[in-house]
Write an enzyme that holds these catalytic residues in place. Sequence first.
Site, PDB file in Angstrom:
ATOM      1  N   TYR A 136       0.847  -1.191   0.000  1.00 12.36           N
ATOM      2  CA  TYR A 136       0.000   0.000   0.000  1.00 12.36           C
ATOM      3  C   TYR A 136       0.886   1.245   0.000  1.00 12.36           C
ATOM      4  O   TYR A 136       2.017   1.193  -0.479  1.00 12.36           O
ATOM      5  CB  TYR A 136      -1.026  -0.063   1.159  1.00 12.36           C
ATOM      6  CG  TYR A 136      -2.150   0.888   0.871  1.00 12.36           C
ATOM      7  CD1 TYR A 136      -2.908   0.745  -0.288  1.00 12.36           C
ATOM      8  CD2 TYR A 136      -2.403   1.968   1.692  1.00 12.36           C
ATOM      9  CE1 TYR A 136      -3.895   1.663  -0.617  1.00 12.36           C
ATOM     10  CE2 TYR A 136      -3.399   2.883   1.371  1.00 12.36           C
ATOM     11  CZ  TYR A 136      -4.133   2.716   0.219  1.00 12.36           C
ATOM     12  OH  TYR A 136      -5.104   3.634  -0.107  1.00 12.36           O
ATOM     13  N   ASP A 301     -14.602   5.577   1.762  1.00 15.82           N
ATOM     14  CA  ASP A 301     -13.525   5.479   2.741  1.00 15.82           C
ATOM     15  C   ASP A 301     -12.795   6.800   2.944  1.00 15.82           C
ATOM     16  O   ASP A 301     -12.394   7.128   4.056  1.00 15.82           O
ATOM     17  CB  ASP A 301     -12.531   4.399   2.300  1.00 15.82           C
ATOM     18  CG  ASP A 301     -11.500   4.137   3.376  1.00 15.82           C
ATOM     19  OD1 ASP A 301     -11.897   4.038   4.546  1.00 15.82           O
ATOM     20  OD2 ASP A 301     -10.308   4.056   3.059  1.00 15.82           O
ATOM     21  N   ASP A 302     -12.615   7.575   1.876  1.00 21.80           N
ATOM     22  CA  ASP A 302     -11.880   8.841   2.031  1.00 21.80           C
ATOM     23  C   ASP A 302     -12.675   9.836   2.862  1.00 21.80           C
ATOM     24  O   ASP A 302     -12.109  10.606   3.629  1.00 21.80           O
ATOM     25  CB  ASP A 302     -11.556   9.428   0.651  1.00 21.80           C
ATOM     26  CG  ASP A 302     -10.663   8.491  -0.126  1.00 21.80           C
ATOM     27  OD1 ASP A 302      -9.520   8.288   0.300  1.00 21.80           O
ATOM     28  OD2 ASP A 302     -11.130   7.921  -1.128  1.00 21.80           O
ATOM     29  N   ASN A 454      -1.180  11.411   1.280  1.00 25.45           N
ATOM     30  CA  ASN A 454      -0.424  10.289   0.736  1.00 25.45           C
ATOM     31  C   ASN A 454      -0.105  10.526  -0.744  1.00 25.45           C
ATOM     32  O   ASN A 454      -0.820  11.275  -1.386  1.00 25.45           O
ATOM     33  CB  ASN A 454      -1.258   9.002   0.839  1.00 25.45           C
ATOM     34  CG  ASN A 454      -1.452   8.573   2.275  1.00 25.45           C
ATOM     35  OD1 ASN A 454      -0.562   8.673   3.085  1.00 25.45           O
ATOM     36  ND2 ASN A 454      -2.650   8.115   2.588  1.00 25.45           N
TER      37      ASN A 454
HETATM   38  N1  LIG Z   1      -4.047   9.390   5.590  1.00 24.91           N
HETATM   39  C1  LIG Z   1      -5.260   9.077   5.246  1.00 24.91           C
HETATM   40  O1  LIG Z   1      -5.899   8.297   5.898  1.00 24.91           O
HETATM   41  C2  LIG Z   1      -5.907   9.676   4.058  1.00 24.91           C
HETATM   42  C3  LIG Z   1      -5.234  10.556   3.297  1.00 24.91           C
HETATM   43  N2  LIG Z   1      -5.834  11.136   2.214  1.00 24.91           N
HETATM   44  C4  LIG Z   1      -5.019  12.049   1.439  1.00 24.91           C
HETATM   45  O2  LIG Z   1      -5.549  13.368   1.529  1.00 24.91           O
HETATM   46  C5  LIG Z   1      -5.244  14.084   0.353  1.00 24.91           C
HETATM   47  C6  LIG Z   1      -6.494  14.799  -0.112  1.00 24.91           C
HETATM   48  O3  LIG Z   1      -7.519  13.880  -0.440  1.00 24.91           O
HETATM   49  P1  LIG Z   1      -8.969  14.418  -0.875  1.00 24.91           P
HETATM   50  O4  LIG Z   1      -9.552  15.284   0.181  1.00 24.91           O
HETATM   51  O5  LIG Z   1      -9.783  13.262  -1.293  1.00 24.91           O
HETATM   52  O6  LIG Z   1      -8.582  15.292  -2.146  1.00 24.91           O
HETATM   53  P2  LIG Z   1      -9.382  16.474  -2.799  1.00 24.91           P
HETATM   54  O7  LIG Z   1      -8.785  16.690  -4.122  1.00 24.91           O
HETATM   55  O8  LIG Z   1     -10.858  16.196  -2.698  1.00 24.91           O
HETATM   56  O9  LIG Z   1      -9.066  17.730  -1.858  1.00 24.91           O
HETATM   57  C7  LIG Z   1      -7.855  18.390  -1.762  1.00 24.91           C
HETATM   58  C8  LIG Z   1      -8.103  19.714  -1.056  1.00 24.91           C
HETATM   59  O10 LIG Z   1      -6.860  20.307  -0.752  1.00 24.91           O
HETATM   60  C9  LIG Z   1      -6.933  21.682  -1.109  1.00 24.91           C
HETATM   61  N3  LIG Z   1      -5.596  22.232  -1.341  1.00 24.91           N
HETATM   62  C10 LIG Z   1      -4.827  22.152  -2.444  1.00 24.91           C
HETATM   63  N4  LIG Z   1      -3.688  22.858  -2.268  1.00 24.91           N
HETATM   64  C11 LIG Z   1      -3.738  23.372  -1.020  1.00 24.91           C
HETATM   65  C12 LIG Z   1      -2.877  24.191  -0.258  1.00 24.91           C
HETATM   66  N5  LIG Z   1      -1.712  24.613  -0.765  1.00 24.91           N
HETATM   67  N6  LIG Z   1      -3.261  24.544   0.991  1.00 24.91           N
HETATM   68  C13 LIG Z   1      -4.426  24.110   1.518  1.00 24.91           C
HETATM   69  N7  LIG Z   1      -5.284  23.336   0.839  1.00 24.91           N
HETATM   70  C14 LIG Z   1      -4.951  22.974  -0.422  1.00 24.91           C
HETATM   71  C15 LIG Z   1      -7.811  21.696  -2.342  1.00 24.91           C
HETATM   72  O11 LIG Z   1      -8.317  23.001  -2.632  1.00 24.91           O
HETATM   73  C16 LIG Z   1      -8.882  20.719  -1.892  1.00 24.91           C
HETATM   74  O12 LIG Z   1      -9.829  21.379  -1.077  1.00 24.91           O
HETATM   75  C17 LIG Z   1      -4.652  13.066  -0.624  1.00 24.91           C
HETATM   76  O13 LIG Z   1      -3.253  13.214  -0.649  1.00 24.91           O
HETATM   77  C18 LIG Z   1      -5.002  11.718  -0.032  1.00 24.91           C
HETATM   78  O14 LIG Z   1      -4.011  10.770  -0.317  1.00 24.91           O
HETATM   79  C19 LIG Z   1      -7.131  10.853   1.865  1.00 24.91           C
HETATM   80  C20 LIG Z   1      -7.847   9.960   2.583  1.00 24.91           C
HETATM   81  C21 LIG Z   1      -7.285   9.250   3.705  1.00 24.91           C
HETATM   82  C1  LIG Z   2      -5.362   6.464   2.564  1.00 25.15           C
HETATM   83  C2  LIG Z   2      -6.252   6.913   1.532  1.00 25.15           C
HETATM   84  O1  LIG Z   2      -7.368   6.443   1.451  1.00 25.15           O
HETATM   85  C3  LIG Z   2      -5.828   7.905   0.588  1.00 25.15           C
HETATM   86  O2  LIG Z   2      -4.731   8.436   0.711  1.00 25.15           O
HETATM   87  O3  LIG Z   2      -6.611   8.203  -0.323  1.00 25.15           O
HETATM   88 MG   LIG Z   3      -8.235   6.841  -0.462  1.00 26.79          MG
END
Ligand SMILES: NC(=O)C1=CN([C@@H]2O[C@H](COP(=O)(O)OP(=O)(O)OC[C@H]3O[C@@H](n4cnc5c(N)ncnc54)[C@H](O)[C@@H]3O)[C@@H](O)[C@H]2O)C=CC1
Ligand SMILES: CC(=O)C(=O)O
Ligand SMILES: [Mg+2]
Length: 581
Positions: A136, A301-302, A454
């Site tokens: 992963y 999940d996200d 991530n």
């Molecule tokens: N660790 C975990 O469990 C998880 C991590 N993630 C990670 O979170 C990240 C975002 O995922 P999503 O919300 O689904 O993406 P998304 O594309 O829906 O949202 C990204 C957000 O970040 C904002 N953004 C972009 N540049 C920025 C900046 N310089 N400053 C502040 N905000 C900024 C965008 O405007 C948008 O609102 C990804 O990298 C994903 O891998 C997602 C789900 C679980």
């Molecule tokens: C961990 C996860 O679901 C993501 O980074 O999108």
């Molecule tokens: Mg995800």
Amino acid sequence: MWRSVARRSSQVRRLLSTSAPPAGPLATVPAPCIVQKRGNDILNDPWYNKDTAFPLTERDRLGLRGLLPPRVMSFEQQYERFINSYRSLEKNTRGEPDSIVALAKWRILNRLHDRNETLYFRVLIDNIKDLAPVIYTPTVGLVCENYSGLFRRPRGMYFTAKDKGEMMSMIYNWPQEKVDMIVVTDGSRILGLGDLGVQGIGIPIGKLDLYVAAAGINPQKVLPVIIDVGTNNEKLLEDNLYLGLRQPRLEGEEYMAVVDEFMEAVHARWPQAVVQFEDFQMKWAFETLERYRNRFCMFNDDVQGTAGVALAGLLGAVRAQGRPLHDFTSQKIVVAGAGSAGIGVLSMAKQEMSRMLAKTGEEGHNQFWVLDKNGLITKDRKDLDPAVANFARGHGPNEIPDLHEGASLVEVVRKVKPHVLLGLSGVGGIFNEEVLKAMKESDSPRPAIFAMSNPTTKAECTPEDVFKHVGENAIFASGSPFSNVSLGNDDMLQAGAECLASYITDDEIQKGILFPEVSSIRHITARVGAAVVRAAVAEDLAEGCRTVGPKELGSMSESQTVEYVARNMWYPIYSPLVNNK
Ligand SMILES: NC(=O)C1=CN([C@@H]2O[C@H](COP(=O)(O)OP(=O)(O)OC[C@H]3O[C@@H](n4cnc5c(N)ncnc54)[C@H](O)[C@@H]3O)[C@@H](O)[C@H]2O)C=CC1
Ligand SMILES: CC(=O)C(=O)O
Ligand SMILES: [Mg+2]
């Protein structure tokens, strides 16, 4: 879904108590497995294949005699042989670039997965801490980026815009009678790497492998799926070797019609299967969740899973400050990222605060400052998405003066002095030195920094940066291997999050450890799973399984529920094969 806390090595240690449920098989004699195949068909089926470990009696029974070298090896010998090759590979690639080493490790594991699932999952379970980052994040990101070139054998199912009208029959092409768990993506937002089209299938595959290893889901009953509606990634569209549809993404009703047909097809064949939506871009993540959540057994999940684990971390941060959990309601939280994950976490944190306040009859305030790529989001922002508008800052008496629309992250952190800074932006390094130094002035004695994006290259900062610039006392968490088995609705998620948070002792919390050690994940998933089952029973949503119905589940004590969940976890052992052809 999975992640863990990154800590300085001096703080890392095993956390499990001896009273945890067993991680291994409960029955020592495995039940026989009826197989409809014979001869080479068995050797070529990774589910039944035991390679050189087929006993002679089975070789006779199944038409395998003469198709294998004569020596019968034990499972343990096969295991050791694989681990030795893995260790040699590590040794031989020492000094090579990280991406080369990561892909080499992924390849050797993937080959085993394609050949012998039982051995593959045993290797994975016993070495989860080392191997989770290979199957992963972060390696899965690299694999998705290079999927078309790495492709050797298919895994899972591929539904495309060209399959309209065919999905109901296509779903019956899947060879397994029963499917319990499907992870599906449309490849539009793969980790923080953007639109990777069909290559996003690596994510459902990797996540389901983790669920098998960490939560004991039976690998014969899982299905990874990609819905390929095209891609807007120019580089992929121009790549002759790209394996997906070479067309721009479908949008609007055309897009929705494809996903609708897929959901109907799944429901027709496996009405009870859980469908996990993963890595859909924000607009489709929310739209599909609203559209399907009351019709199908599904979750995103996200949006929801991330929220469950992040909430456990946020509650842990309160305990780490030596304060009662109720003080969560007065934590100031700055979130960078207003996408599916950021809004999911915020919604759940807000719900938890409301729940806590309702108990004491107190009134709450907006404790969140949310930024997207255009800076601080306020009510002055035009065309605000309704989900985001709930968290926009206004102009009332509880507002910090001169924090204007679009304010930068460093400005917000300096003025708010938050207890928690949480990153779900998908942009690597935005918690830079200036921002982290501003966190030093936090109103909390133990500021918490969650860099959750991530893969690793997209994390908002590193733990080293945090301890250097914020101080020794800071708490750091990041997105890396940890599994969450919470399903369905938000109360069950909440129960799972609270169980996860309560799992850590005060002593561990004081050391800045917010999540349990990943190497013992099966013990923890049994407890989190049991908390979810109990919440489902309390809400009258539990359906039970086979002879254990909702009534039986309801009459179980907490420890009986943990034992029941642990007993139903799948564990990789060779079963005697009996032919039925
Ligand atoms: N660790 C975990 O469990 C998880 C991590 N993630 C990670 O979170 C990240 C975002 O995922 P999503 O919300 O689904 O993406 P998304 O594309 O829906 O949202 C990204 C957000 O970040 C904002 N953004 C972009 N540049 C920025 C900046 N310089 N400053 C502040 N905000 C900024 C965008 O405007 C948008 O609102 C990804 O990298 C994903 O891998 C997602 C789900 C679980
Ligand atoms: C961990 C996860 O679901 C993501 O980074 O999108
Ligand atoms: Mg995800």
